[in-house]
Design an enzyme around this catalytic site. Structure first.
Site, PDB file in Angstrom:
ATOM      1  N   HIS A  74       0.845  -4.148  -7.509  1.00 17.51           N
ATOM      2  CA  HIS A  74       1.715  -2.966  -7.574  1.00 17.51           C
ATOM      3  C   HIS A  74       1.431  -2.022  -6.401  1.00 17.51           C
ATOM      4  O   HIS A  74       0.323  -1.975  -5.874  1.00 17.51           O
ATOM      5  CB  HIS A  74       1.617  -2.249  -8.930  1.00 17.51           C
ATOM      6  CG  HIS A  74       0.373  -1.477  -9.190  1.00 17.51           C
ATOM      7  ND1 HIS A  74      -0.206  -1.376 -10.444  1.00 17.51           N
ATOM      8  CD2 HIS A  74      -0.427  -0.730  -8.382  1.00 17.51           C
ATOM      9  CE1 HIS A  74      -1.270  -0.613 -10.378  1.00 17.51           C
ATOM     10  NE2 HIS A  74      -1.435  -0.208  -9.143  1.00 17.51           N
ATOM     11  N   ASN A 120      -2.728  -6.408  -9.333  1.00 20.51           N
ATOM     12  CA  ASN A 120      -1.553  -7.235  -9.655  1.00 20.51           C
ATOM     13  C   ASN A 120      -0.431  -7.072  -8.624  1.00 20.51           C
ATOM     14  O   ASN A 120       0.682  -7.518  -8.840  1.00 20.51           O
ATOM     15  CB  ASN A 120      -1.013  -6.880 -11.047  1.00 20.51           C
ATOM     16  CG  ASN A 120      -0.472  -5.466 -11.124  1.00 20.51           C
ATOM     17  OD1 ASN A 120      -0.586  -4.694 -10.170  1.00 20.51           O
ATOM     18  ND2 ASN A 120       0.115  -5.118 -12.252  1.00 20.51           N
ATOM     19  N   ASP A 130       2.969   9.109  -7.514  1.00 22.04           N
ATOM     20  CA  ASP A 130       3.182   8.891  -8.940  1.00 22.04           C
ATOM     21  C   ASP A 130       2.391   9.879  -9.779  1.00 22.04           C
ATOM     22  O   ASP A 130       1.564  10.633  -9.268  1.00 22.04           O
ATOM     23  CB  ASP A 130       2.814   7.438  -9.320  1.00 22.04           C
ATOM     24  CG  ASP A 130       1.575   6.913  -8.594  1.00 22.04           C
ATOM     25  OD1 ASP A 130       0.732   7.736  -8.187  1.00 22.04           O
ATOM     26  OD2 ASP A 130       1.459   5.694  -8.415  1.00 22.04           O
ATOM     27  N   GLU A 137       5.298  -2.036 -10.912  1.00 19.91           N
ATOM     28  CA  GLU A 137       4.594  -3.216 -11.405  1.00 19.91           C
ATOM     29  C   GLU A 137       5.384  -4.482 -11.070  1.00 19.91           C
ATOM     30  O   GLU A 137       6.567  -4.401 -10.708  1.00 19.91           O
ATOM     31  CB  GLU A 137       4.403  -3.091 -12.924  1.00 19.91           C
ATOM     32  CG  GLU A 137       3.647  -1.825 -13.370  1.00 19.91           C
ATOM     33  CD  GLU A 137       2.136  -1.881 -13.106  1.00 19.91           C
ATOM     34  OE1 GLU A 137       1.691  -2.697 -12.280  1.00 19.91           O
ATOM     35  OE2 GLU A 137       1.406  -1.082 -13.724  1.00 19.91           O
TER      36      GLU A 137
HETATM   37  C1  F6R Z   1      -2.026   5.582  -7.130  1.00 23.51           C
HETATM   38  C2  F6R Z   1      -1.173   4.415  -6.969  1.00 23.51           C
HETATM   39  C3  F6R Z   1      -1.676   3.053  -7.277  1.00 23.51           C
HETATM   40  C4  F6R Z   1      -3.076   2.780  -6.732  1.00 23.51           C
HETATM   41  C5  F6R Z   1      -3.553   1.397  -7.130  1.00 23.51           C
HETATM   42  C6  F6R Z   1      -4.953   1.117  -6.639  1.00 23.51           C
HETATM   43  O1  F6R Z   1      -1.320   6.748  -6.755  1.00 23.51           O
HETATM   44  O2  F6R Z   1      -0.045   4.558  -6.629  1.00 23.51           O
HETATM   45  O3  F6R Z   1      -0.776   2.090  -6.760  1.00 23.51           O
HETATM   46  O4  F6R Z   1      -3.057   2.918  -5.333  1.00 23.51           O
HETATM   47  O5  F6R Z   1      -3.528   1.284  -8.531  1.00 23.51           O
HETATM   48  O6  F6R Z   1      -5.839   1.961  -7.296  1.00 23.51           O
HETATM   49  P1  F6R Z   1      -7.341   2.102  -6.796  1.00 23.51           P
HETATM   50  O7  F6R Z   1      -7.297   2.649  -5.433  1.00 23.51           O
HETATM   51  O8  F6R Z   1      -7.986   3.056  -7.767  1.00 23.51           O
HETATM   52  O9  F6R Z   1      -7.921   0.727  -6.850  1.00 23.51           O
END
Ligand code: F6R
Length: 245
Positions: free
Chosen positions: A142, A140, A71, A147
């Protein structure tokens, strides 16, 4: 380390994030030793950093590996240090000695959002698909920036970030309002097509999400639950993230 072989999900639980990252890096290294032109899917955020750090220390040549980021934020100026293009350059391409032209990141400032998503999907197909997708998980549920409520059939597209995600990611920005409101993300169907999924999480803040992802109902209300249906998943956790399993 303890390993529990489930029908589809293999759990790998470690004393610390560093040890989980080392074990996850070994799984990536093992793939690249067998296929020097493997295609990786790259997560950003804090969860995969120990993996990337451990991989950088291994005596392994990643110059022929291709990669697709999960992303990218929409609307950050090119080169912004929190753009995922910049994060991947700093934490992945440079330390791992990857070839920049082989590492793809969704365009966060596309002229046409729909066409940008389609082009990214075509590039993944053109590369032969993703062999191993590295994932983090949002509190959450995702994965990528899919989401709660995102369709399991979704493809790479522009999405609006949940407020909880913006709050969680405010730690990376000067002010909470500076967190972008939108992003381009690989879809859940895109992620699911990867031949192997490697999910990594650490810290007590992820324990509830890990429990729901692995043991809760498979529902679009909790996107990470989709991994229960994937035939080849390994989940690397520290003890805190595994505490509610
Ligand atoms: C990032 C992504 C997100 C993160 C998630 C956890 O490329 O796709 O799904 O993996 O938000 O973020 P962290 O690892 O910072 O807790």
């Amino acid at each position: 380390m303890s390993t529990v072989e489930g029908q589809t999900v293999t759990l790998s639980i470690h004393a610390s994030p560093g040890e989980a990252g080392e074990a996850a890096a070994e799984q990536v290294a093992d793939l690249v030793r067998r296929n020097s032109a493997a295609v990786l899917g790259l997560a950003t955020g804090s969860s995969p950093l120990p993996l990337y750090e451990a991989l950088a220390k291994k005596d392994i040549d990643l110059a022929s590996v291709a990669a697709f980021a999960l992303d990218e934020y929409i609307g950050l100026p090119a080169g912004h240090e929190q753009s995922y293009a910049a994060v991947i350059r700093t934490h992945v391409i440079e330390p791992l000695g990857m070839t920049p032209a082989r590492v793809h990141i969704p365009d966060g400032n596309p002229d046409d959002e729909e066409l940008a998503g389609e082009a990214y999907e075509e590039a993944i197909v053109g590369a032969g698909g993703v062999d191993l997708q590295i994932l983090g998980i949002g509190s959450n549920g995702h994965i990528g920036f899919n989401e709660p409520g995102a369709p399991f059939s979704s493809r790479t597209r522009a999405v609006t970030l949940a407020e909880r995600t913006r709050r969680d990611n405010a730690r990376f920005f000067d002010t909470p309002d500076a967190v972008p409101t939108r992003a381009v993300t690989q879809g859940l169907a895109t992620i699911f097509e990867a031949r192997q999924l490697l999910l990594i999480a650490h810290g007590a803040g992820k324990a509830q999400a890990i429990r729901r992802a692995l043991t809760g109902p498979v529902t679009e209300d909790f996107p990470a639950s989709l991994i229960q249906h994937h035939p080849n998943v390994t989940v690397f956790l520290d003890r805190d993230a595994a505490a509610l399993l």
